[in-house]
Write a protein that holds these residues in place. Sequence first.
Motif, PDB file in Angstrom:
ATOM      1  N   ASP A  45       0.818  -1.213   0.000  1.00 28.08           N
ATOM      2  CA  ASP A  45       0.000   0.000   0.000  1.00 28.08           C
ATOM      3  C   ASP A  45       0.855   1.268   0.000  1.00 28.08           C
ATOM      4  O   ASP A  45       0.370   2.346  -0.351  1.00 28.08           O
ATOM      5  CB  ASP A  45      -0.927   0.022   1.214  1.00 28.08           C
ATOM      6  CG  ASP A  45      -1.894  -1.156   1.213  1.00 28.08           C
ATOM      7  OD1 ASP A  45      -2.562  -1.346   0.185  1.00 28.08           O
ATOM      8  OD2 ASP A  45      -1.968  -1.876   2.212  1.00 28.08           O
ATOM      9  N   GLN A  46       2.121   1.147   0.416  1.00 28.15           N
ATOM     10  CA  GLN A  46       3.016   2.297   0.430  1.00 28.15           C
ATOM     11  C   GLN A  46       3.552   2.641  -0.962  1.00 28.15           C
ATOM     12  O   GLN A  46       4.202   3.661  -1.145  1.00 28.15           O
ATOM     13  CB  GLN A  46       4.190   2.034   1.383  1.00 28.15           C
ATOM     14  CG  GLN A  46       3.794   1.879   2.841  1.00 28.15           C
ATOM     15  CD  GLN A  46       3.198   3.156   3.397  1.00 28.15           C
ATOM     16  OE1 GLN A  46       3.727   4.245   3.217  1.00 28.15           O
ATOM     17  NE2 GLN A  46       2.054   3.019   4.073  1.00 28.15           N
ATOM     18  N   LEU A  47       3.278   1.771  -1.920  1.00 24.62           N
ATOM     19  CA  LEU A  47       3.726   2.032  -3.284  1.00 24.62           C
ATOM     20  C   LEU A  47       3.091   3.312  -3.823  1.00 24.62           C
ATOM     21  O   LEU A  47       1.897   3.538  -3.646  1.00 24.62           O
ATOM     22  CB  LEU A  47       3.351   0.858  -4.194  1.00 24.62           C
ATOM     23  CG  LEU A  47       3.658   1.024  -5.688  1.00 24.62           C
ATOM     24  CD1 LEU A  47       5.148   0.874  -5.931  1.00 24.62           C
ATOM     25  CD2 LEU A  47       2.881  -0.002  -6.518  1.00 24.62           C
ATOM     26  N   VAL A  48       3.893   4.129  -4.449  1.00 28.41           N
ATOM     27  CA  VAL A  48       3.365   5.306  -5.136  1.00 28.41           C
ATOM     28  C   VAL A  48       2.804   4.830  -6.476  1.00 28.41           C
ATOM     29  O   VAL A  48       3.549   4.393  -7.355  1.00 28.41           O
ATOM     30  CB  VAL A  48       4.470   6.356  -5.354  1.00 28.41           C
ATOM     31  CG1 VAL A  48       3.918   7.544  -6.150  1.00 28.41           C
ATOM     32  CG2 VAL A  48       5.037   6.823  -4.022  1.00 28.41           C
ATOM     33  N   GLU A  49       1.475   4.895  -6.605  1.00 28.37           N
ATOM     34  CA  GLU A  49       0.835   4.363  -7.808  1.00 28.37           C
ATOM     35  C   GLU A  49       1.366   5.072  -9.048  1.00 28.37           C
ATOM     36  O   GLU A  49       1.332   6.296  -9.140  1.00 28.37           O
ATOM     37  CB  GLU A  49      -0.682   4.533  -7.721  1.00 28.37           C
ATOM     38  CG  GLU A  49      -1.420   3.972  -8.919  1.00 28.37           C
ATOM     39  CD  GLU A  49      -2.932   4.153  -8.806  1.00 28.37           C
ATOM     40  OE1 GLU A  49      -3.606   4.143  -9.865  1.00 28.37           O
ATOM     41  OE2 GLU A  49      -3.440   4.316  -7.674  1.00 28.37           O
ATOM     42  N   PRO A  50       1.868   4.302 -10.006  1.00 28.47           N
ATOM     43  CA  PRO A  50       2.450   4.939 -11.199  1.00 28.47           C
ATOM     44  C   PRO A  50       1.384   5.381 -12.186  1.00 28.47           C
ATOM     45  O   PRO A  50       0.232   4.949 -12.137  1.00 28.47           O
ATOM     46  CB  PRO A  50       3.296   3.800 -11.793  1.00 28.47           C
ATOM     47  CG  PRO A  50       2.557   2.562 -11.411  1.00 28.47           C
ATOM     48  CD  PRO A  50       1.969   2.841 -10.044  1.00 28.47           C
ATOM     49  N   SER A  51       1.793   6.256 -13.074  1.00 29.75           N
ATOM     50  CA  SER A  51       0.974   6.595 -14.238  1.00 29.75           C
ATOM     51  C   SER A  51       1.561   5.862 -15.435  1.00 29.75           C
ATOM     52  O   SER A  51       2.751   5.550 -15.459  1.00 29.75           O
ATOM     53  CB  SER A  51       0.996   8.106 -14.491  1.00 29.75           C
ATOM     54  OG  SER A  51       0.497   8.805 -13.372  1.00 29.75           O
ATOM     55  N   LEU A  52       0.721   5.580 -16.420  1.00 32.18           N
ATOM     56  CA  LEU A  52       1.182   4.875 -17.605  1.00 32.18           C
ATOM     57  C   LEU A  52       0.777   5.630 -18.856  1.00 32.18           C
ATOM     58  O   LEU A  52      -0.283   6.253 -18.904  1.00 32.18           O
ATOM     59  CB  LEU A  52       0.620   3.445 -17.657  1.00 32.18           C
ATOM     60  CG  LEU A  52       1.201   2.449 -16.669  1.00 32.18           C
ATOM     61  CD1 LEU A  52       0.441   2.479 -15.355  1.00 32.18           C
ATOM     62  CD2 LEU A  52       1.185   1.047 -17.243  1.00 32.18           C
ATOM     63  N   TYR A  53       1.638   5.577 -19.850  1.00 40.01           N
ATOM     64  CA  TYR A  53       1.331   6.128 -21.156  1.00 40.01           C
ATOM     65  C   TYR A  53       0.985   4.989 -22.099  1.00 40.01           C
ATOM     66  O   TYR A  53       1.644   3.946 -22.109  1.00 40.01           O
ATOM     67  CB  TYR A  53       2.532   6.874 -21.747  1.00 40.01           C
ATOM     68  CG  TYR A  53       2.792   8.232 -21.155  1.00 40.01           C
ATOM     69  CD1 TYR A  53       2.013   9.328 -21.513  1.00 40.01           C
ATOM     70  CD2 TYR A  53       3.841   8.431 -20.261  1.00 40.01           C
ATOM     71  CE1 TYR A  53       2.266  10.575 -20.992  1.00 40.01           C
ATOM     72  CE2 TYR A  53       4.098   9.678 -19.730  1.00 40.01           C
ATOM     73  CZ  TYR A  53       3.307  10.750 -20.102  1.00 40.01           C
ATOM     74  OH  TYR A  53       3.549  11.996 -19.587  1.00 40.01           O
ATOM     75  N   LEU A  66       7.603   8.521 -16.044  1.00 43.07           N
ATOM     76  CA  LEU A  66       8.517   9.002 -15.020  1.00 43.07           C
ATOM     77  C   LEU A  66       7.738   9.773 -13.954  1.00 43.07           C
ATOM     78  O   LEU A  66       6.669  10.322 -14.222  1.00 43.07           O
ATOM     79  CB  LEU A  66       9.585   9.902 -15.655  1.00 43.07           C
ATOM     80  CG  LEU A  66      10.482   9.233 -16.703  1.00 43.07           C
ATOM     81  CD1 LEU A  66      11.399  10.265 -17.346  1.00 43.07           C
ATOM     82  CD2 LEU A  66      11.291   8.103 -16.086  1.00 43.07           C
ATOM     83  N   PHE A  67       8.275   9.800 -12.743  1.00 44.96           N
ATOM     84  CA  PHE A  67       7.599  10.495 -11.648  1.00 44.96           C
ATOM     85  C   PHE A  67       7.343  11.956 -11.998  1.00 44.96           C
ATOM     86  O   PHE A  67       8.220  12.645 -12.521  1.00 44.96           O
ATOM     87  CB  PHE A  67       8.471  10.453 -10.391  1.00 44.96           C
ATOM     88  CG  PHE A  67       8.256   9.218  -9.543  1.00 44.96           C
ATOM     89  CD1 PHE A  67       7.196   8.361  -9.771  1.00 44.96           C
ATOM     90  CD2 PHE A  67       9.104   8.935  -8.483  1.00 44.96           C
ATOM     91  CE1 PHE A  67       6.992   7.238  -8.989  1.00 44.96           C
ATOM     92  CE2 PHE A  67       8.914   7.814  -7.697  1.00 44.96           C
ATOM     93  CZ  PHE A  67       7.863   6.969  -7.950  1.00 44.96           C
ATOM     94  N   ASN A  68       6.142  12.434 -11.658  1.00 38.12           N
ATOM     95  CA  ASN A  68       5.903  13.871 -11.701  1.00 38.12           C
ATOM     96  C   ASN A  68       6.193  14.448 -10.310  1.00 38.12           C
ATOM     97  O   ASN A  68       6.579  13.715  -9.383  1.00 38.12           O
ATOM     98  CB  ASN A  68       4.464  14.166 -12.141  1.00 38.12           C
ATOM     99  CG  ASN A  68       3.424  13.482 -11.246  1.00 38.12           C
ATOM    100  OD1 ASN A  68       3.626  13.321 -10.041  1.00 38.12           O
ATOM    101  ND2 ASN A  68       2.304  13.072 -11.843  1.00 38.12           N
ATOM    102  N   ALA A  69       6.010  15.746 -10.146  1.00 40.88           N
ATOM    103  CA  ALA A  69       6.375  16.401  -8.880  1.00 40.88           C
ATOM    104  C   ALA A  69       5.582  15.830  -7.703  1.00 40.88           C
ATOM    105  O   ALA A  69       6.126  15.617  -6.612  1.00 40.88           O
ATOM    106  CB  ALA A  69       6.162  17.911  -8.999  1.00 40.88           C
ATOM    107  N   LYS A  70       4.295  15.572  -7.903  1.00 45.10           N
ATOM    108  CA  LYS A  70       3.457  15.060  -6.824  1.00 45.10           C
ATOM    109  C   LYS A  70       3.889  13.656  -6.404  1.00 45.10           C
ATOM    110  O   LYS A  70       3.981  13.348  -5.202  1.00 45.10           O
ATOM    111  CB  LYS A  70       1.996  15.056  -7.273  1.00 45.10           C
ATOM    112  CG  LYS A  70       1.022  14.595  -6.205  1.00 45.10           C
ATOM    113  CD  LYS A  70      -0.421  14.654  -6.718  1.00 45.10           C
ATOM    114  CE  LYS A  70      -1.411  14.184  -5.649  1.00 45.10           C
ATOM    115  NZ  LYS A  70      -2.812  14.248  -6.162  1.00 45.10           N
ATOM    116  N   GLN A  71       4.143  12.792  -7.380  1.00 45.70           N
ATOM    117  CA  GLN A  71       4.587  11.431  -7.066  1.00 45.70           C
ATOM    118  C   GLN A  71       5.944  11.439  -6.378  1.00 45.70           C
ATOM    119  O   GLN A  71       6.189  10.679  -5.448  1.00 45.70           O
ATOM    120  CB  GLN A  71       4.644  10.605  -8.352  1.00 45.70           C
ATOM    121  CG  GLN A  71       3.283  10.300  -8.958  1.00 45.70           C
ATOM    122  CD  GLN A  71       3.393   9.719 -10.349  1.00 45.70           C
ATOM    123  OE1 GLN A  71       4.238  10.138 -11.143  1.00 45.70           O
ATOM    124  NE2 GLN A  71       2.530   8.765 -10.666  1.00 45.70           N
TER     125      GLN A  71
END
Length: 405
Positions: free
Chosen positions: A96-104, A289-294
Amino acid sequence: YKAYLANRTNIHRHTIARCLDQRKVCNFDTIDQICTALQLEWQEVCDLSSAVYDGDRVSPVSHSDALVAKIRLKVAQRISTECGTVRMSRHNLPIDQLVEPSLYTISTLPSEQFKSSDLLTGEVDEANFDRMGIVPQYDVQVSGRQVIEEKKRLLVYASPGCGKTSYLKWLATECNRGRFLPHCVPIFISMRAFAPQALHKNLHTYIEEYLMGCGVRTVETASNILFQEGRLFLLLDGLDEVPGAIRETVDRHVSEILNLSFHSHYAFSCRLALRLRFAEGFPKTVIALFNAKQRALYVQRWFQASQADMSMEQKFRDRLRRHVNFGELTRTPLLLDLLCRVFQDHDKFPNTRAGVYDWGLDSLLKEDSRELRTNSTLSHLTIEHTRALLQKIAADFFLQPQPQS
């Protein structure tokens, strides 16, 4: 005769044995190819009353639902053990501590779209000049949860350290908890574990052994339900880690599974450079890639996991703003973890990115040396010896010409 049919049909001999010896369910293409090789008409040798055709959807069956629920309970503990944690700040934390990624979503891979002539067009992308030719053309960005809800087949590409394995483990855990695909049974398989056995058993047999190891007693019945009714959620991690010598064999195993269970759900992971034959029907996605919030969320959770005080986290953020040359290192989980580790150990950053790698390597070697010293065989291996060994491996692998496979 199994070897003969395997050569004539390009089907693995274990699959042929399953159809002919063990009388298990086979898909039509397999039966048709075997009959063709034996110069037989499939209509004459098959019991048409036993054929199953479910059209474009799987009709719910109460007996199947009850059986799938039992299988999910059996598999749940293994999924929880193998996929329930993520590595962060030298600790294994709940997934649950994983920072949920975004996908293209992408239309073509870099290896499919780049040509050497592209360098001569005069079109220069200054932001990605140092990555010329390896940056995909991104189409649409979606969340990690949304993409699996919209697509039955998912092939996740990413560079090393971007979190492919963690993302697949998170998907398996969320399915295990019933938060999506509650009608399916998640099975997470590391290709690094399956590959050494690929010459002796096919992927279908490996999945049945997986179920058996989870305590499923009626393995054959369970397997038939999962494959026939599309109740399987198969996650294959690290397709790029299969040795080249057996990659064709493994590709055939995966293709057989895809043909056998068209309605099931699939999520595979692979590095960007590898092209897979069976993946033509898969939507291509790349972990963003991580954005500022992630990035901010990752740093917060990292220092919380290390039980550092708030001042350490704030100091890290303040110092990072002064080192704009480290921006690239904050965009992937692996390198951001390295930055946090270096700062925690030294309470400051080195001046260069090369310094980050150097300090980070020392930190990792010191941590690993404590584990090595518990092994009598490697107790004499010092940090200096280990560093020299790694330098030798790097020089031989990256600087010396590699044999063409």
